[in-house]
Design an enzyme around this catalytic site. Structure first.
Site, PDB file in Angstrom:
ATOM      1  N   HIS A 256      -1.572  -4.715  -6.422  1.00  0.00           N
ATOM      2  CA  HIS A 256      -1.639  -3.943  -6.680  1.00  0.00           C
ATOM      3  C   HIS A 256      -1.304  -4.090  -8.871  1.00  0.00           C
ATOM      4  CE1 HIS A 256      -3.028  -0.965  -4.601  1.00  0.00           C
ATOM      5  NE2 HIS A 256      -1.788  -0.602  -3.304  1.00  0.00           N
TER       6      HIS A 256
ATOM      7  N   ASP B 252      -6.857  -4.222   2.928  1.00  0.00           N
ATOM      8  CA  ASP B 252      -5.222  -3.618   3.009  1.00  0.00           C
ATOM      9  C   ASP B 252      -6.189  -2.292   2.726  1.00  0.00           C
ATOM     10  OD1 ASP B 252      -2.200  -3.376   1.465  1.00  0.00           O
ATOM     11  OD2 ASP B 252      -3.491  -2.143   1.410  1.00  0.00           O
TER      12      ASP B 252
ATOM     13  N   HIS C  55      -5.771   0.177   0.944  1.00  0.00           N
ATOM     14  CA  HIS C  55      -5.734   0.796  -0.569  1.00  0.00           C
ATOM     15  C   HIS C  55      -6.558  -0.424  -0.765  1.00  0.00           C
ATOM     16  CE1 HIS C  55      -1.242   1.763   1.727  1.00  0.00           C
ATOM     17  NE2 HIS C  55      -1.920   2.927   0.588  1.00  0.00           N
TER      18      HIS C  55
ATOM     19  N   ASP D 166      -1.700  -1.750   6.385  1.00  0.00           N
ATOM     20  CA  ASP D 166      -1.621  -0.387   6.824  1.00  0.00           C
ATOM     21  C   ASP D 166      -3.140   0.581   6.995  1.00  0.00           C
ATOM     22  OD1 ASP D 166      -2.829  -1.648   4.028  1.00  0.00           O
ATOM     23  OD2 ASP D 166      -0.743  -0.545   2.939  1.00  0.00           O
TER      24      ASP D 166
HETATM   25 ZN   LIG Z   1      -1.188  -0.578   0.686  1.00  0.00          ZN
END
Ligand SMILES: [Zn+2]
Length: 344
Positions: free
Chosen positions: A125, A162, A164, A249
C-alpha cells in the site's frame, strides 16, 4: 528438489504499531517458529541486509524517505489512521525492503532457485510519497525497480494475491511497460482501488491487470482466475523474474478479509506460479510477505507455500474443478486488458 531461500530475522519483531494493531510482531514470531521447524534439506536460511537509502529512493520520493527517517525520533508517530510507527520502525522498514532485496540477490545470483522473504512491515500500500495501510516502504516495488535499474532486467512480473489491492505498487508502475502488475483482491474493500477499469496508462497501458473479486471466493475461484487470466497474461509478458506479493489475509480464517482461500489454495497458486516461472524465467520466483493476520492461517499458508516452492515442478497440475462463479469476472477483466494479451 528445488533450493528455496528463506530470508527472515528476529529483528523484524522490533516494529510496533500499537497495542491491538493487527500488524503485530507476533505475526513474525509465529513465522519464525514455523520456519525453525521446517526440516527440508534444500532450505537455505539467509539473514536480511538493510536496504540503502538509494535503493529505497528507487520507488519513493526523497522528502517522504526523510519523513520516515524523522519518525524514528518519536516513541509513537501516526502516518495515517492505521499506519503507526515507533523508534525502531524506520530501521525495521529498511530491513524489510532489504530482506526482499536479499532474496532477489539469492535468486538472481543462483544461490537459490526461489526465495521467500518473511518480512514486516508489509509494503504494497506504500505510495511514492506516503505511508498507507500498515506499509512504510513498498518492498516489492523497490525490488522490481532494483532488478531493472541495478541488475539490467527488462521485464519483471508482480503477482499480488493479498486480499487487499496493492494500490501503491500499481501507482508506482502505472505507466511502466517493464513491470506487469497482476492483482487478485476483494472488491469493494480497502483501499478502494483495483477496479477492472484501472489498466495502466501511456506506455504502461495494459500492464496493470486487476481481478476484483466479490467476498466469498475460495480456492476454486482463485484457481480458475489463475488458469484463465493470470497464467496466460504473465506467460505472454515473458518476465525474467516473478515477484509474488504474498499476503495471506485472503485465508478463510483472516479477520481483515472475507475470502475463503485455504492453505491448499495458496499451494495451488504457488504451483502455477512455479510452472510459469519454469517456462519463462528459469524458475526465478521471489515471494515477499504482505498481510495475513490470523496467526494459524498465516503460518499454515506460508508453510504450504514454502513446501510447494521446493517441490519439483514437473508433476501434473489438475485443472480448476468448479469455480464457475469466477467466469463472469474473468470475462470482464479480459474485456479491459484482453486486447493487449491476445485473450480473445
Ligand atoms: Zn492485505
Amino acid at each position: 528438489m528445488l533450493k528455496t531461500a528463506i530470508v527472515t530475522d528476529r529483528a523484524y519483531l522490533a516494529h510496533f504499531a500499537g497495542r491491538s494493531h493487527p500488524e503485530r510482531p507476533e505475526r513474525l514470531a509465529a513465522l519464525l517458529t514455523m520456519a525453525e521447524q521446517l526440516s527440508r534439506d534444500k532450505l537455505i536460511r539467509i539473514a536480511p541486509r538493510a536496504a540503502t537509502r538509494d535503493e529505497i529512493a528507487l520507488a519513493h520520493r526523497e522528502d517522504y524517505v526523510d519523513a520516515v527517517v524523522g519518525s524514528a525520533e518519536f516513541d509513537h508517530f501516526d502516518f495515517d489512521a492505521d499506519t503507526h510507527t515507533c523508534r525502531e520502525s524506520y530501521q525495521t522498514a529498511m530491513l524489510s525492503a532489504g530482506g526482499v532485496l536479499t532474496a532477489m540477490e539469492a535468486v538472481l545470483d543462483g544461490a537459490a532457485d526461489n526465495a521467500f522473504a518473511m518480512v514486516r512491515p508489509p509494503g504494497h500500500h506504500a505510495r511514492p510519497d506516503r505511508a498507507m495501510g500498515f506499509c512504510l516502504f513498498n518492498n516489492v516495488a523497490i525490488a522490481a525497480k532494483w532488478a531493472i535499474k541495478r541488475r539490467g532486467l527488462e521485464r519483471v512480473a508482480i503477482i499480488d494475491w493479498d486480499v487487499h489491492h496493492g494500490n501503491g505498487t500499481q501507482e508506482i508502475f502505472y505507466e511502466s511497460p517493464e513491470v506487469l502488475y497482476v492483482s487478485t483482491h476483494q472488491y469493494p474493500h480497502y483501499p478502494g482501488t483495483g477496479s477492472t477499469r484501472e489498466i495502466g496508462a501511456g506506455a504502461g497501458l495494459g500492464y496493470i491487470v486487476n481481478a476484483p473479486m466479490p467476498a466469498g471466493f475460495g480456492d476454486d475461484e482463485y484457481i480458475l482466475v489463475f488458469d484463465e487470466l493470470v497464467m496466460p497474461i504473465v506467460r505472454k509478458f515473458r518476465p525474467e523474474l516473478i515477484i509474488v506479493s504474498a499476503g495471506f489475509d485472503s485465508h478463510y480464517r483472516d479477520p481483515l478479509g472475507d475470502m475463503r482461500v485455504t492453505e491448499r489454495g495458496f499451494a495451488a497458486m504457488t504451483r502455477r506460479v512455479k510452472r510459469l516461472a519454469a517456462e519463462v524465467c528459469g524458475g526465478r520466483i521471489v515471494a515477499a510477505l504482505e498481510g495475513g493476520y490470523d496467526l494459524e492461517g498465516l503460518t499454515r499458508s506460508a508453510s504450504a507455500v514454502i513446501e510447494e516452492l521446493g517441490r519439483d515442478s514437473d508433476e501434473e497440475i489438475a485443472a480448476a474443478s468448479g469455480g464457475e462463479r469466477a467466469g463472469e469476472l474473468v470475462a470482464r477483466v479480459a474485456q479491459g486488458v484482453g486486447r493487449f494479451w491476445d485473450l480473445g
